[in-house]
Design a protein around this motif. Structure first.
Motif, PDB file in Angstrom:
ATOM      1  N   VAL A  83      -6.768  -8.763  -6.670  1.00 46.45           N
ATOM      2  CA  VAL A  83      -6.689  -7.320  -6.921  1.00 46.45           C
ATOM      3  C   VAL A  83      -5.310  -6.998  -7.483  1.00 46.45           C
ATOM      4  CG1 VAL A  83      -6.965  -5.005  -5.954  1.00 46.45           C
ATOM      5  CG2 VAL A  83      -8.197  -6.947  -4.928  1.00 46.45           C
ATOM      6  N   ARG A  84      -5.261  -6.292  -8.578  1.00 41.65           N
ATOM      7  CA  ARG A  84      -3.987  -5.964  -9.226  1.00 41.65           C
ATOM      8  C   ARG A  84      -3.230  -4.888  -8.438  1.00 41.65           C
ATOM      9  NH1 ARG A  84      -3.764  -8.139 -14.508  1.00 41.65           N
ATOM     10  NH2 ARG A  84      -5.730  -9.184 -15.022  1.00 41.65           N
ATOM     11  N   VAL A  85      -1.900  -4.949  -8.540  1.00 41.88           N
ATOM     12  CA  VAL A  85      -1.037  -4.091  -7.715  1.00 41.88           C
ATOM     13  C   VAL A  85      -1.309  -2.597  -7.901  1.00 41.88           C
ATOM     14  CG1 VAL A  85       1.360  -3.398  -7.299  1.00 41.88           C
ATOM     15  CG2 VAL A  85       0.761  -5.821  -7.383  1.00 41.88           C
ATOM     16  N   PRO A  86      -1.471  -2.067  -9.126  1.00 43.21           N
ATOM     17  CA  PRO A  86      -1.762  -0.624  -9.239  1.00 43.21           C
ATOM     18  C   PRO A  86      -3.005  -0.198  -8.446  1.00 43.21           C
ATOM     19  CG  PRO A  86      -1.149  -1.523 -11.369  1.00 43.21           C
ATOM     20  CD  PRO A  86      -1.334  -2.700 -10.454  1.00 43.21           C
ATOM     21  N   ARG A  87      -4.004  -1.053  -8.408  1.00 41.66           N
ATOM     22  CA  ARG A  87      -5.210  -0.735  -7.632  1.00 41.66           C
ATOM     23  C   ARG A  87      -4.902  -0.775  -6.132  1.00 41.66           C
ATOM     24  NH1 ARG A  87      -9.229  -4.770 -11.041  1.00 41.66           N
ATOM     25  NH2 ARG A  87      -9.084  -3.666 -13.044  1.00 41.66           N
ATOM     26  N   LEU A  88      -4.050  -1.717  -5.733  1.00 44.05           N
ATOM     27  CA  LEU A  88      -3.672  -1.791  -4.321  1.00 44.05           C
ATOM     28  C   LEU A  88      -2.891  -0.551  -3.902  1.00 44.05           C
ATOM     29  CD1 LEU A  88      -2.585  -5.547  -4.099  1.00 44.05           C
ATOM     30  CD2 LEU A  88      -4.682  -4.522  -3.210  1.00 44.05           C
ATOM     31  N   ARG A  89      -2.049  -0.054  -4.783  1.00 41.46           N
ATOM     32  CA  ARG A  89      -1.292   1.169  -4.469  1.00 41.46           C
ATOM     33  C   ARG A  89      -2.244   2.366  -4.321  1.00 41.46           C
ATOM     34  NH1 ARG A  89       4.114   0.587  -4.654  1.00 41.46           N
ATOM     35  NH2 ARG A  89       4.997  -1.134  -5.877  1.00 41.46           N
ATOM     36  N   ARG A  90      -3.250   2.433  -5.165  1.00 38.66           N
ATOM     37  CA  ARG A  90      -4.222   3.532  -5.043  1.00 38.66           C
ATOM     38  C   ARG A  90      -4.988   3.417  -3.728  1.00 38.66           C
ATOM     39  NH1 ARG A  90      -4.869   2.596 -10.671  1.00 38.66           N
ATOM     40  NH2 ARG A  90      -6.777   1.387 -10.359  1.00 38.66           N
ATOM     41  N   LEU A  91      -5.353   2.188  -3.367  1.00 43.12           N
ATOM     42  CA  LEU A  91      -6.050   1.994  -2.098  1.00 43.12           C
ATOM     43  C   LEU A  91      -5.144   2.356  -0.922  1.00 43.12           C
ATOM     44  CD1 LEU A  91      -8.407   1.100  -0.387  1.00 43.12           C
ATOM     45  CD2 LEU A  91      -7.667  -1.290  -0.691  1.00 43.12           C
ATOM     46  N   ALA A  92      -3.869   2.029  -1.031  1.00 41.39           N
ATOM     47  CA  ALA A  92      -2.920   2.387   0.036  1.00 41.39           C
ATOM     48  C   ALA A  92      -2.872   3.896   0.229  1.00 41.39           C
ATOM     49  CB  ALA A  92      -1.532   1.840  -0.291  1.00 41.39           C
ATOM     50  N   ARG A  93      -2.956   4.650  -0.857  1.00 44.31           N
ATOM     51  CA  ARG A  93      -2.976   6.111  -0.727  1.00 44.31           C
ATOM     52  C   ARG A  93      -4.240   6.577  -0.014  1.00 44.31           C
ATOM     53  NH1 ARG A  93      -0.347   5.737  -5.854  1.00 44.31           N
ATOM     54  NH2 ARG A  93      -2.294   5.960  -7.028  1.00 44.31           N
ATOM     55  N   GLU A  94      -5.354   5.894  -0.294  1.00 42.14           N
ATOM     56  CA  GLU A  94      -6.600   6.216   0.421  1.00 42.14           C
ATOM     57  C   GLU A  94      -6.437   5.964   1.918  1.00 42.14           C
ATOM     58  OE1 GLU A  94     -10.234   4.476  -1.039  1.00 42.14           O
ATOM     59  OE2 GLU A  94      -9.449   4.399  -3.092  1.00 42.14           O
ATOM     60  N   VAL A  95      -5.864   4.817   2.251  1.00 39.47           N
ATOM     61  CA  VAL A  95      -5.669   4.471   3.664  1.00 39.47           C
ATOM     62  C   VAL A  95      -4.728   5.469   4.330  1.00 39.47           C
ATOM     63  CG1 VAL A  95      -4.796   2.723   5.270  1.00 39.47           C
ATOM     64  CG2 VAL A  95      -6.123   2.018   3.272  1.00 39.47           C
ATOM     65  N   SER A  96      -3.659   5.828   3.634  1.00 42.59           N
ATOM     66  CA  SER A  96      -2.669   6.759   4.193  1.00 42.59           C
ATOM     67  C   SER A  96      -3.275   8.117   4.502  1.00 42.59           C
ATOM     68  CB  SER A  96      -1.489   6.924   3.229  1.00 42.59           C
ATOM     69  OG  SER A  96      -0.735   5.733   3.138  1.00 42.59           O
ATOM     70  N   ARG A  97      -4.229   8.543   3.677  1.00 40.59           N
ATOM     71  CA  ARG A  97      -4.850   9.856   3.873  1.00 40.59           C
ATOM     72  C   ARG A  97      -6.017   9.819   4.866  1.00 40.59           C
ATOM     73  NH1 ARG A  97      -4.158  10.208  -1.969  1.00 40.59           N
ATOM     74  NH2 ARG A  97      -6.327   9.493  -2.202  1.00 40.59           N
ATOM     75  N   SER A  98      -6.421   8.613   5.244  1.00 44.03           N
ATOM     76  CA  SER A  98      -7.609   8.477   6.089  1.00 44.03           C
ATOM     77  C   SER A  98      -7.269   8.597   7.572  1.00 44.03           C
ATOM     78  CB  SER A  98      -8.275   7.115   5.836  1.00 44.03           C
ATOM     79  OG  SER A  98      -7.533   6.075   6.470  1.00 44.03           O
ATOM     80  N   ASP A  99      -8.308   8.770   8.385  1.00 45.69           N
ATOM     81  CA  ASP A  99      -8.138   8.811   9.835  1.00 45.69           C
ATOM     82  C   ASP A  99      -7.847   7.419  10.397  1.00 45.69           C
ATOM     83  OD1 ASP A  99      -8.662  11.519   9.836  1.00 45.69           O
ATOM     84  OD2 ASP A  99     -10.819  11.256  10.219  1.00 45.69           O
ATOM     85  N   GLY A 100      -8.025   6.395   9.560  1.00 44.63           N
ATOM     86  CA  GLY A 100      -7.851   5.029  10.045  1.00 44.63           C
ATOM     87  C   GLY A 100      -6.485   4.437   9.779  1.00 44.63           C
ATOM     88  N   ARG A 101      -5.536   5.260   9.321  1.00 47.41           N
ATOM     89  CA  ARG A 101      -4.208   4.731   8.975  1.00 47.41           C
ATOM     90  C   ARG A 101      -3.559   3.982  10.136  1.00 47.41           C
ATOM     91  NH1 ARG A 101       0.957   6.267   9.889  1.00 47.41           N
ATOM     92  NH2 ARG A 101       2.522   5.623   8.349  1.00 47.41           N
ATOM     93  N   ILE A 102      -3.503   4.613  11.289  1.00 48.92           N
ATOM     94  CA  ILE A 102      -2.834   3.995  12.439  1.00 48.92           C
ATOM     95  C   ILE A 102      -3.559   2.723  12.864  1.00 48.92           C
ATOM     96  CG2 ILE A 102      -2.224   4.326  14.875  1.00 48.92           C
ATOM     97  CD1 ILE A 102      -1.800   7.287  14.241  1.00 48.92           C
ATOM     98  N   ALA A 103      -4.890   2.765  12.855  1.00 53.02           N
ATOM     99  CA  ALA A 103      -5.664   1.587  13.240  1.00 53.02           C
ATOM    100  C   ALA A 103      -5.433   0.439  12.269  1.00 53.02           C
ATOM    101  CB  ALA A 103      -7.151   1.938  13.301  1.00 53.02           C
ATOM    102  N   PHE A 104      -5.342   0.760  10.969  1.00 50.23           N
ATOM    103  CA  PHE A 104      -5.113  -0.295   9.974  1.00 50.23           C
ATOM    104  C   PHE A 104      -3.750  -0.949  10.181  1.00 50.23           C
ATOM    105  CE2 PHE A 104      -3.359  -1.519   5.788  1.00 50.23           C
ATOM    106  CZ  PHE A 104      -4.256  -2.535   5.479  1.00 50.23           C
TER     107      PHE A 104
END
Length: 234
Positions: free
Chosen positions: A37-58
């Motif tokens: 997975v290319r880094v720009p896509r990983l950064r976008r996914l990180a933003r998804e995780v950060s905004r999600s209810d699962g951030r702390i669990a991740f």
């Protein structure tokens, strides 16, 4: 978390070329843990995780299985704005880091925020850098040196920090590469102190050559300084 892994699989390149290329570049990570997975896509996914209810669990879900999960973890952690929280998260993650790429991706926002530091950046970060540089774990030690380079080469610089980095040399390649990088960066803003550090008799000759090479290759180091480095190289 399963949904993160599912998203990683969706974002991976359909051919295997990028995964193979990445495996060669990163070197120490197990290729079997790479999805490609290319880094720009990983950064976008990180933003998804950060905004999600699962951030702390991740962030609590360690160890991860996939190399890319560790990069997403790093990018999510980087958004932490409190020094104490960032430190706790780093202490939990660093023992599992097995490559330079994830290590160098770690760059918490809290460490650049003067307000978060209470205006005492060096007072807060130097003890942390020293503690991480004393670790027996290669990439924890490398990260400690990176703190001196990224966060303390400005107004909070002290020449003793150069000696602290040099003292962190344990002969391991990826530790030495970070020390050499730091010394080369110091040449830009603290030329005389950095040159004196590179010329120290106790500096390992191989590490000196690495630092000189990084300085000469740098586009930010002036030509006059590069001439001095060539003389030091002999």
């Amino acid at each position: 978390m399963r949904w993160v892994e599912d998203r990683l699989r969706e974002l991976a390149d359909t051919d295997d070329q990028y995964r193979k290329f990445n495996a060669r570049v990163v070197a120490t990570a197990d290729p079997a843990t790479m999805l490609g997975v290319r880094v720009p896509r990983l950064r976008r996914l990180a933003r998804e995780v950060s905004r999600s209810d699962g951030r702390i669990a991740f962030l609590a879900e360690l160890p991860h299985h996939w190399y890319e999960e560790y990069l997403v973890h790093a990018f999510v952690l980087n958004e932490t704005r409190e020094v104490a929280q960032a430190t706790r998260l780093l202490d939990a993650l660093l023992p599992f880091v097995d490559n330079w790429c994830v290590c160098d991706a770690l760059n918490p926002r809290a460490f650049h925020d003067g307000q978060a530091m209470g205006g005492r950046t060096a007072e807060a970060l130097v003890p942390l850098a020293k503690r991480w540089m004393a670790s027996d774990h290669t990439y924890t030690r490398r990260f400690g040196i990176s703190i001196l380079m990224r966060d303390l080469l400005g107004d909070d610089f002290d020449p003793t920090q150069l000696r602290q980095a040099i003292a962190a040399d344990n002969g391991e390649h990826y530790v030495r590469m970070m020390i050499a990088w730091y010394l080369a960066e110091a040449l830009v803003s603290h030329r005389d102190d950095a040159l004196a550090a590179i010329a120290l008799p106790e500096l390992d000759p191989q590490l000196r050559r690495m630092a000189i090479r990084k300085g000469i290759e740098s586009l930010r180091v002036p030509a006059e300084t590069k001439d001095t480095l060539r003389r030091l190289r002999g």
